[in-house]
Write a protein that holds these residues in place. Structure first.
Motif, short mmCIF file in Angstrom:
data_model
loop_
_atom_site.label_atom_id
_atom_site.label_comp_id
_atom_site.label_asym_id
_atom_site.label_seq_id
_atom_site.Cartn_x
_atom_site.Cartn_y
_atom_site.Cartn_z
N ASN A 1 36.05 34.42 39.63
CA ASN A 1 36.31 35.77 39.12
C ASN A 1 35.45 35.86 37.86
OD1 ASN A 1 39.08 37.39 37.49
ND2 ASN A 1 37.60 38.31 38.84
N SER B 1 43.69 42.25 44.31
CA SER B 1 42.96 41.05 43.89
C SER B 1 43.66 39.79 44.35
CB SER B 1 42.81 41.02 42.37
OG SER B 1 42.02 42.08 41.92
N HIS C 1 40.66 48.49 40.89
CA HIS C 1 41.11 47.24 40.30
C HIS C 1 42.63 47.23 40.25
CE1 HIS C 1 36.90 47.34 39.17
NE2 HIS C 1 36.99 46.03 39.27
N ASP D 1 32.91 41.62 40.37
CA ASP D 1 34.25 41.13 40.12
C ASP D 1 34.39 39.66 40.50
OD1 ASP D 1 35.65 43.61 39.25
OD2 ASP D 1 34.93 44.30 41.20
#
Length: 153
Positions: free
Chosen positions: A99, A81, A76, A105
């Motif tokens: 999200n 992302s 993460h 996720d």
């Protein structure tokens, strides 16, 4: 701004028919055309109406498969992302992305012509997106309710 009964009626009518003329909209909500047009402009200016669009037929376009895909990341990282989110914006087959909290996720809604087409898309596109460590697909067997607009609570 608080929405009154007429504002709500205008929004409900436009969600049902975004191409409604001002005259027909005014008639539906019980106003004359000028006050209706003023209210509509205010609703647009205040951000209640983000835009207008056509609802296309998946079957007519040959997009017979709808999949909901849970995407998981093993690492993460904010930059990863952000890159993932930028890349999915450019993929037309991904018609929605959220999200989410929980074991995944992201939750994607994907359209494809058929199962073979979806399998190729999964292999060549989804699984190679930045950050993706696992994907789980749920195929829609039948659409029970289609997006019909937002509720005006």
């Amino acid at each position: 701004m608080d929405l009154d009964k007429i504002d709500r009626a205008i929004l409900i009518a436009l969600q049902a028919d975004g191409r409604a003329t001002n005259a027909s909209l005014a008639e539906r909500v019980g106003l004359s055309e000028t006050p209706c047009a003023r209210r509509l402009k205010r609703l647009e200016a205040d951000g209640y109406i983000e835009g207008y669009r056509a609802v296309l037929s998946r079957s007519a376009l040959g997009l017979g498969l709808v999949a909901f895909v849970q995407v998981r990341f093993s690492v993460h990282d904010r930059k990863l992302s952000d890159r993932f989110e930028r890349e999915i914006q450019a993929i037309p087959r991904i018609v929605a992305c959220h999200n989410v909290s929980g074991t995944a996720d992201y939750l994607l809604q994907v359209v494809a012509r058929d199962l073979d087409d979806y399998g190729t898309f999964m292999r060549d596109v989804l699984r190679v997106l930045p950050g993706v460590s696992a994907v789980e697909s749920m195929l829609s067997l039948r659409e029970v309710k289609r997006y019909a607009g937002l509720p005006l609570l």
